[in-house]
Design a protein around this motif. Structure first.
Motif, PDB file in Angstrom:
ATOM      1  N   TYR A  11     -14.006 -57.408  12.730  1.00 40.32           N
ATOM      2  CA  TYR A  11     -14.361 -58.342  13.176  1.00 40.32           C
ATOM      3  C   TYR A  11     -14.064 -59.168  14.049  1.00 40.32           C
ATOM      4  N   CYS A  12     -12.495 -59.556  14.426  1.00 39.38           N
ATOM      5  CA  CYS A  12     -12.277 -60.764  15.384  1.00 39.38           C
ATOM      6  C   CYS A  12     -12.090 -59.680  16.988  1.00 39.38           C
ATOM      7  N   PHE A  13     -12.643 -58.038  16.376  1.00 36.91           N
ATOM      8  CA  PHE A  13     -12.184 -57.374  18.393  1.00 36.91           C
ATOM      9  C   PHE A  13     -14.193 -56.792  18.243  1.00 36.91           C
ATOM     10  N   HIS A  14     -15.032 -56.886  16.506  1.00 32.32           N
ATOM     11  CA  HIS A  14     -16.106 -55.900  16.882  1.00 32.32           C
ATOM     12  C   HIS A  14     -16.020 -54.459  17.533  1.00 32.32           C
ATOM     13  N   VAL A  15     -15.184 -54.392  16.653  1.00 30.43           N
ATOM     14  CA  VAL A  15     -14.949 -52.514  16.979  1.00 30.43           C
ATOM     15  C   VAL A  15     -15.217 -51.618  15.752  1.00 30.43           C
ATOM     16  N   GLU A  37      -4.452 -49.222  19.329  1.00 28.81           N
ATOM     17  CA  GLU A  37      -5.093 -49.372  20.993  1.00 28.81           C
ATOM     18  C   GLU A  37      -6.495 -49.436  21.340  1.00 28.81           C
ATOM     19  N   CYS A  38      -7.065 -49.116  19.949  1.00 29.29           N
ATOM     20  CA  CYS A  38      -8.304 -49.067  20.236  1.00 29.29           C
ATOM     21  C   CYS A  38      -9.054 -50.211  20.183  1.00 29.29           C
ATOM     22  N   LEU A  39      -9.462 -50.646  21.216  1.00 26.78           N
ATOM     23  CA  LEU A  39      -9.861 -51.936  21.358  1.00 26.78           C
ATOM     24  C   LEU A  39      -9.105 -53.160  20.698  1.00 26.78           C
ATOM     25  N   SER A  40      -8.055 -52.642  20.342  1.00 25.04           N
ATOM     26  CA  SER A  40      -7.230 -54.539  20.191  1.00 25.04           C
ATOM     27  C   SER A  40      -7.680 -54.455  18.357  1.00 25.04           C
ATOM     28  N   ALA A  41      -8.594 -53.569  18.315  1.00 21.01           N
ATOM     29  CA  ALA A  41      -7.961 -53.506  16.180  1.00 21.01           C
ATOM     30  C   ALA A  41      -7.153 -54.105  15.272  1.00 21.01           C
ATOM     31  N   GLY A  42      -6.945 -54.486  14.403  1.00 18.71           N
ATOM     32  CA  GLY A  42      -7.164 -54.652  13.362  1.00 18.71           C
ATOM     33  C   GLY A  42      -5.343 -56.019  14.448  1.00 18.71           C
ATOM     34  N   THR A  43      -5.502 -56.298  15.604  1.00 12.71           N
ATOM     35  CA  THR A  43      -4.058 -57.010  16.023  1.00 12.71           C
ATOM     36  C   THR A  43      -4.613 -58.647  15.827  1.00 12.71           C
ATOM     37  N   GLY A  44      -6.184 -59.172  14.826  1.00 12.34           N
ATOM     38  CA  GLY A  44      -6.623 -60.658  14.799  1.00 12.34           C
ATOM     39  C   GLY A  44      -5.979 -60.635  13.674  1.00 12.34           C
ATOM     40  N   CYS A  45      -6.609 -60.731  13.116  1.00 11.44           N
ATOM     41  CA  CYS A  45      -6.464 -62.064  11.927  1.00 11.44           C
ATOM     42  C   CYS A  45      -5.459 -60.425  10.823  1.00 11.44           C
ATOM     43  N   GLY A  46      -5.905 -59.866  10.601  1.00 11.02           N
ATOM     44  CA  GLY A  46      -5.259 -58.990   9.895  1.00 11.02           C
ATOM     45  C   GLY A  46      -6.222 -58.943   9.061  1.00 11.02           C
ATOM     46  N   TRP A  47      -7.413 -58.983   8.931  1.00  9.89           N
ATOM     47  CA  TRP A  47      -8.295 -58.575   7.802  1.00  9.89           C
ATOM     48  C   TRP A  47      -8.696 -57.043   7.618  1.00  9.89           C
ATOM     49  N   CYS A  48      -8.799 -56.570   8.462  1.00 10.16           N
ATOM     50  CA  CYS A  48      -8.940 -55.088   8.766  1.00 10.16           C
ATOM     51  C   CYS A  48      -8.413 -53.533   8.700  1.00 10.16           C
ATOM     52  N   VAL A  49      -7.260 -54.613   8.744  1.00  7.91           N
ATOM     53  CA  VAL A  49      -6.181 -53.767   8.116  1.00  7.91           C
ATOM     54  C   VAL A  49      -6.035 -52.326   7.196  1.00  7.91           C
ATOM     55  N   PRO A  50      -6.408 -52.946   6.147  1.00 10.66           N
ATOM     56  CA  PRO A  50      -6.189 -51.934   5.032  1.00 10.66           C
ATOM     57  C   PRO A  50      -7.321 -50.777   5.351  1.00 10.66           C
ATOM     58  N   LEU A  51      -7.986 -51.301   5.227  1.00 10.47           N
ATOM     59  CA  LEU A  51      -9.899 -49.900   6.146  1.00 10.47           C
ATOM     60  C   LEU A  51      -8.837 -49.728   6.894  1.00 10.47           C
ATOM     61  N   LEU A  52      -8.387 -49.940   8.129  1.00  7.46           N
ATOM     62  CA  LEU A  52      -7.307 -48.987   9.300  1.00  7.46           C
ATOM     63  C   LEU A  52      -6.829 -47.891   8.985  1.00  7.46           C
ATOM     64  N   LYS A  53      -5.975 -48.593   7.809  1.00  8.01           N
ATOM     65  CA  LYS A  53      -5.212 -47.987   7.151  1.00  8.01           C
ATOM     66  C   LYS A  53      -5.781 -46.399   5.894  1.00  8.01           C
ATOM     67  N   LYS A 100      -6.646 -67.954   3.977  1.00  5.32           N
ATOM     68  CA  LYS A 100      -5.492 -67.726   5.364  1.00  5.32           C
ATOM     69  C   LYS A 100      -5.426 -68.889   6.268  1.00  5.32           C
ATOM     70  N   ASN A 101      -6.583 -69.498   6.003  1.00  2.81           N
ATOM     71  CA  ASN A 101      -6.111 -71.273   6.710  1.00  2.81           C
ATOM     72  C   ASN A 101      -5.900 -72.191   5.872  1.00  2.81           C
TER      73      ASN A 101
END
Ligand code: FES
Length: 109
Positions: A11-15, A37-53, A100-101
């Protein structure tokens, strides 16, 4: 109902899921972190990292890491990859950001 190809994963980078899966199929990244490297996916809040993995594991099975190189991921983050719909996934991300906040503001005080 599962997360569909045109639903956003990051959601951070709309990928979308489609962009990530196509990136993995075409670029065959060795490590899940290379999906950034794909439109910065996963480099914002970190929420999507488990799904990216998870998408990396499913799309690039030959790139699986040996157990000693796999980072330990807290259960709550691992479960983020298990949502059945885009709506559940988005709602869970909101809760993740609130938590997180709250933790960040607690650390500042
Ligand atoms: S949702 Fe992907 S980094 Fe925030």
């Amino acid at each position: 109902m599962a997360i569909k190809d045109d639903d956003q994963v990051c959601y951070c980078f709309h990928v979308t899921k489609r962009k990530i899966v196509n990136f993995c199929r075409n670029q065959k990244p060795t490590y899940p972190s290379q999906i950034s490297e794909c439109l910065s996916a996963g480099t914002g809040c970190g929420w999507c990292v488990p799904l990216l993995k998870k998408l990396h594991r499913e799309t690039c099975p030959g790139a699986a890491q040996p157990w000693w190189r796999q980072p330990e991921v807290p259960d709550e983050l691992t479960s983020a990859a298990e949502y059945g719909s885009a709506e559940e996934y988005a709602a869970a991300r909101k809760a993740y950001l609130c938590k997180k906040n709250a933790a960040t503001s607690f650390e500042k005080n």
